[in-house]
Design a protein around this motif. Structure first.
Motif, PDB file in Angstrom:
ATOM      1  N   TRP A 118      46.843  -8.624 -33.230  1.00 16.48           N
ATOM      2  CA  TRP A 118      45.537  -8.945 -33.796  1.00 16.48           C
ATOM      3  C   TRP A 118      44.467  -7.912 -33.400  1.00 16.48           C
ATOM      4  CZ3 TRP A 118      42.228 -10.322 -37.044  1.00 16.48           C
ATOM      5  CH2 TRP A 118      40.980 -10.859 -36.740  1.00 16.48           C
ATOM      6  N   TYR A 148      49.303 -12.954 -39.679  1.00 12.56           N
ATOM      7  CA  TYR A 148      48.646 -13.957 -38.837  1.00 12.56           C
ATOM      8  C   TYR A 148      48.202 -15.188 -39.620  1.00 12.56           C
ATOM      9  CZ  TYR A 148      48.358 -11.419 -34.403  1.00 12.56           C
ATOM     10  OH  TYR A 148      48.660 -10.804 -33.222  1.00 12.56           O
ATOM     11  N   HIS A 258      42.056 -11.073 -18.417  1.00  5.97           N
ATOM     12  CA  HIS A 258      43.128 -10.976 -19.409  1.00  5.97           C
ATOM     13  C   HIS A 258      44.320 -10.256 -18.793  1.00  5.97           C
ATOM     14  CE1 HIS A 258      45.230  -8.931 -22.909  1.00  5.97           C
ATOM     15  NE2 HIS A 258      45.472 -10.203 -23.060  1.00  5.97           N
ATOM     16  N   ARG A 260      47.920  -8.913 -19.675  1.00  4.84           N
ATOM     17  CA  ARG A 260      48.846  -8.585 -20.761  1.00  4.84           C
ATOM     18  C   ARG A 260      50.203  -8.258 -20.174  1.00  4.84           C
ATOM     19  NH1 ARG A 260      51.643  -8.189 -24.859  1.00  4.84           N
ATOM     20  NH2 ARG A 260      51.235  -6.778 -26.608  1.00  4.84           N
ATOM     21  N   ILE A 327      48.802 -22.026 -25.034  1.00  8.34           N
ATOM     22  CA  ILE A 327      48.407 -20.865 -25.846  1.00  8.34           C
ATOM     23  C   ILE A 327      49.204 -19.646 -25.405  1.00  8.34           C
ATOM     24  CG2 ILE A 327      46.536 -19.229 -26.305  1.00  8.34           C
ATOM     25  CD1 ILE A 327      44.600 -21.546 -26.384  1.00  8.34           C
ATOM     26  N   ALA A 331      51.881 -17.287 -27.376  1.00  8.36           N
ATOM     27  CA  ALA A 331      51.664 -15.834 -27.421  1.00  8.36           C
ATOM     28  C   ALA A 331      52.900 -15.074 -26.949  1.00  8.36           C
ATOM     29  CB  ALA A 331      50.454 -15.464 -26.571  1.00  8.36           C
ATOM     30  N   ASP A 348      40.939 -17.084 -27.161  1.00 10.58           N
ATOM     31  CA  ASP A 348      40.991 -16.301 -25.928  1.00 10.58           C
ATOM     32  C   ASP A 348      40.000 -15.128 -25.973  1.00 10.58           C
ATOM     33  OD1 ASP A 348      42.780 -17.916 -24.676  1.00 10.58           O
ATOM     34  OD2 ASP A 348      44.543 -16.660 -25.020  1.00 10.58           O
ATOM     35  N   SER A 363      44.266  -0.781 -21.505  1.00  9.07           N
ATOM     36  CA  SER A 363      45.387  -0.345 -22.345  1.00  9.07           C
ATOM     37  C   SER A 363      45.660  -1.390 -23.423  1.00  9.07           C
ATOM     38  CB  SER A 363      46.641  -0.139 -21.497  1.00  9.07           C
ATOM     39  OG  SER A 363      46.953  -1.326 -20.792  1.00  9.07           O
ATOM     40  N   SER A 364      45.180  -2.617 -23.235  1.00  8.98           N
ATOM     41  CA  SER A 364      45.400  -3.665 -24.222  1.00  8.98           C
ATOM     42  C   SER A 364      44.230  -3.753 -25.205  1.00  8.98           C
ATOM     43  CB  SER A 364      45.590  -5.019 -23.544  1.00  8.98           C
ATOM     44  OG  SER A 364      45.572  -6.048 -24.525  1.00  8.98           O
ATOM     45  N   GLN A 365      44.579  -3.800 -26.489  1.00 10.77           N
ATOM     46  CA  GLN A 365      43.534  -3.904 -27.516  1.00 10.77           C
ATOM     47  C   GLN A 365      42.833  -5.255 -27.445  1.00 10.77           C
ATOM     48  OE1 GLN A 365      43.717  -1.572 -30.792  1.00 10.77           O
ATOM     49  NE2 GLN A 365      45.878  -1.056 -30.721  1.00 10.77           N
TER      50      GLN A 365
HETATM   51  P1  GDP Z   1      47.899  -4.959 -27.274  1.00 16.79           P
HETATM   52  O1  GDP Z   1      49.315  -4.912 -27.760  1.00 16.79           O
HETATM   53  O2  GDP Z   1      47.771  -5.694 -26.001  1.00 16.79           O
HETATM   54  O3  GDP Z   1      47.254  -3.609 -27.231  1.00 16.79           O
HETATM   55  O4  GDP Z   1      47.018  -5.822 -28.296  1.00 16.79           O
HETATM   56  P2  GDP Z   1      47.291  -6.348 -29.776  1.00 16.79           P
HETATM   57  O5  GDP Z   1      46.226  -7.327 -30.092  1.00 16.79           O
HETATM   58  O6  GDP Z   1      47.439  -5.226 -30.714  1.00 16.79           O
HETATM   59  O7  GDP Z   1      48.689  -7.105 -29.729  1.00 16.79           O
HETATM   60  C1  GDP Z   1      48.956  -8.079 -28.755  1.00 16.79           C
HETATM   61  C2  GDP Z   1      49.107  -9.463 -29.357  1.00 16.79           C
HETATM   62  O8  GDP Z   1      49.785 -10.292 -28.413  1.00 16.79           O
HETATM   63  C3  GDP Z   1      47.793 -10.151 -29.597  1.00 16.79           C
HETATM   64  O9  GDP Z   1      47.178  -9.842 -30.782  1.00 16.79           O
HETATM   65  C4  GDP Z   1      48.205 -11.624 -29.475  1.00 16.79           C
HETATM   66  O10 GDP Z   1      48.824 -12.028 -30.659  1.00 16.79           O
HETATM   67  C5  GDP Z   1      49.198 -11.568 -28.345  1.00 16.79           C
HETATM   68  N1  GDP Z   1      48.484 -11.696 -27.045  1.00 16.79           N
HETATM   69  C6  GDP Z   1      48.366 -10.766 -26.068  1.00 16.79           C
HETATM   70  N2  GDP Z   1      47.611 -11.223 -25.039  1.00 16.79           N
HETATM   71  C7  GDP Z   1      47.232 -12.461 -25.375  1.00 16.79           C
HETATM   72  C8  GDP Z   1      46.422 -13.459 -24.729  1.00 16.79           C
HETATM   73  O11 GDP Z   1      45.880 -13.291 -23.648  1.00 16.79           O
HETATM   74  N3  GDP Z   1      46.246 -14.624 -25.405  1.00 16.79           N
HETATM   75  C9  GDP Z   1      46.811 -14.861 -26.618  1.00 16.79           C
HETATM   76  N4  GDP Z   1      46.568 -16.033 -27.199  1.00 16.79           N
HETATM   77  N5  GDP Z   1      47.581 -13.955 -27.250  1.00 16.79           N
HETATM   78  C10 GDP Z   1      47.790 -12.769 -26.648  1.00 16.79           C
END
Ligand code: GDP
Length: 470
Positions: A118, A148, A258, A260, A327, A331, A348, A363-365
């Motif tokens: 997302w 999604y 957060h 990841r 949640i 995920a 979240d 590093s996480s979007q």
């Molecule tokens: P990235 O991969 O961490 O850089 O971020 P992205 O958004 O591109 O992809 C990771 C996806 O994993 C998210 O969009 C969520 O669908 C899921 N995700 C990762 N961390 C979380 C979290 O803390 N909460 C929830 N609900 N989903 C998460």
């Protein structure tokens, strides 16, 4: 305030932290060395006391810094200016998105279903929107069959236009296409060619003087404005967010964390233990408690690893740990990019962005999006985060440079020489007093003290939209 004052004020705040990063990391090295020596009790005691009092000293400096900011007479300006600038940009976007005649309007079509999460998809939309803004085209989102939410973006968020959602047009072309072509398509940012100067990390030249004075991280603010326009929840979505917040008992003060894990660890990021995150949370409250009574330390924990929420509740009993393992469970499974996980990730990110302070990995979007939205919640939240790994970046961005403001003579082989005025392409901050990069004058790669540089804000010419501003 003058621009110089605001830049200097923020520089001092940042460098209190950099000074501490350096001192604590060097002291830790010494402590390790001393622990191997037999007759070192006295030195160890001196070092332990030194670190402890220095830590208190740092907290006190940062609190004084916050007090100074609150009492320098410019807080009113900061709030008013933040609102005025945001209103200005939102008005321009509204104008762009609502042409009087959709049949003849110039458009940019963006398929949102990029094969990623997302946060990544949202950043793809923002990139399209920036391209649309820069080429004065209405952004058309194509989202039917979205992973999604099959029904599409508009069932979750309000449509990005009231007048123009039709992608059709008399002529069509792919970037860079003739500017007269009615419908423009663009590839993902990484494949864009040629690459215009207005891609992130650039901010518009016409806003730069006001924005660089107002904000410590202008590009995060700029991105945040596009996210703000895009993510206007439909009533049902808003209700879900409101109920979720109430159910969890989200209230201030609160630190958003957060974590990841799952597919990210070992591929795009390293593992970080819960304790590493919690150290920063502890530090936030240790500092706060010097000036304010805190009834209960509260942390909002979001993760794709359900175990960490239980772990936090067990190992940090003096904390109120807010978070929903259900949640996180959704995920974590491989069906993550589906209908059932959208509500969780939206809630979240919403709560992370509304927290007082953010602890995560850039590093996480997910976390970068939360940080961007945070910039629309506060006048200037440039320093309300602690990233355990990367500095802020925008996936697929053009180069990120810093300018040195002090000379540096290397004292170890891995450091580089720097002269005042040198441009350095920055790769990252090691959060130990040093950053890594390439001196563009000497082509040398290596470490340099983080406090000896300032960020170089990239500025590009965008259309001015002055007719919209009145
Ligand atoms: P990235 O991969 O961490 O850089 O971020 P992205 O958004 O591109 O992809 C990771 C996806 O994993 C998210 O969009 C969520 O669908 C899921 N995700 C990762 N961390 C979380 C979290 O803390 N909460 C929830 N609900 N989903 C998460």
């Amino acid at each position: 305030p003058s621009l110089e004052y605001e830049l200097l004020r923020r520089r001092i705040g940042t460098n209190i932290l950099e000074y501490w990063n350096y001192m604590s990391s060097e002291a830790e090295k010494l402590q390790k060395l001393l622990s191997n020596e037999v007759e070192s009790h006295q030195s160890q005691k001196i070092l332990t006391d030194f670190v402890q009092l220095s830590r208190e000293h740092k907290r006190s400096l940062l609190n004084d810094f916050d007090q100074m900011t609150k009492n320098d007479g410019y807080e009113n300006y900061r709030h008013t200016e933040a609102k005025a600038l945001s209103d200005l940009v939102q008005k321009r976007l509204y104008y762009l998105q609502n042409p009087t005649d959709c049949a003849t309007a110039k458009k940019l079509v963006c398929k949102i279903n990029k094969g990623c999460g997302w946060g990544c998809q949202l950043h793809h939309m923002v990139y399209c929107f920036i391209m649309a803004y820069a080429t004065e085209r209405t952004l058309i989102l194509k989202s039917k069959g979205w992973r999604y939410h099959k029904g599409g973006f508009e069932e979750i968020f309000q449509p990005v236009s009231k007048t123009c959602l039709d992608e059709r047009g008399a002529s069509m072309g792919a970037w860079p296409a003739n500017e007269n072509v009615q419908v423009l398509t663009v590839p993902i940012i990484d494949s864009l060619n040629p690459r215009p100067s207005f891609l992130p990390l650039a901010i518009p030249a016409d806003l730069a003087p006001r924005l660089t004075k107002l904000h410590g991280d202008p590009i995060a603010w700029w991105i945040g404005q596009f996210v703000k326009f895009l993510l206007k929840p439909q009533p049902e979505t808003q209700e879900m967010l409101d109920n979720g917040r109430k159910k969890l008992g989200f209230k201030k003060p609160i630190v958003g964390v957060h974590i990841r894990r799952t597919d990210k660890v070992g591929t795009e990021a390293s593992f970080h233990s819960l304790d590493e995150y919690m150290r920063s949370v502890d530090e936030y409250y240790n500092q706060l408690e010097m000036v304010q009574y805190v009834e209960k330390r509260r942390v909002f924990l979001a993760s794709d690893d359900p175990k960490v929420i239980d772990e936090a509740r067990k190992n940090y009993p003096h904390y109120d740990v807010i978070g929903d393992p259900e949640i996180a469970k959704i995920a974590a499974v491989s069906t993550r990019y589906t209908d059932s996980s959208l509500n969780g990730i939206m809630l979240d990110i919403d709560l992370l962005s509304k927290s007082d302070f953010l602890v995560c990995t850039f590093s996480s979007q997910v976390c970068r999006v939360a940080y961007e939205i945070m910039q629309t919640v506060y006048p200037d939240a440039y320093n309300r985060f602690k990233s355990l790994d990367d500095i802020y970046y925008y996936g697929g961005q053009n180069s990120h440079n810093v300018i040195s403001v002090l000379d540096h003579k290397p004292s170890t082989h891995d450091q580089i020489q720097v002269k005042t005025g040198d441009l350095i392409g920055i790769a990252g901050n090691h959060w130990n007093g040093f950053s890594k990069g390439k001196n563009l004058r000497t082509n040398q790669n290596g470490l340099f003290p983080s406090f000896k540089v300032n960020d170089k804000v990239e500025v590009a010419n965008f259309p001015k939209y002055s007719h919209v501003d009145e």
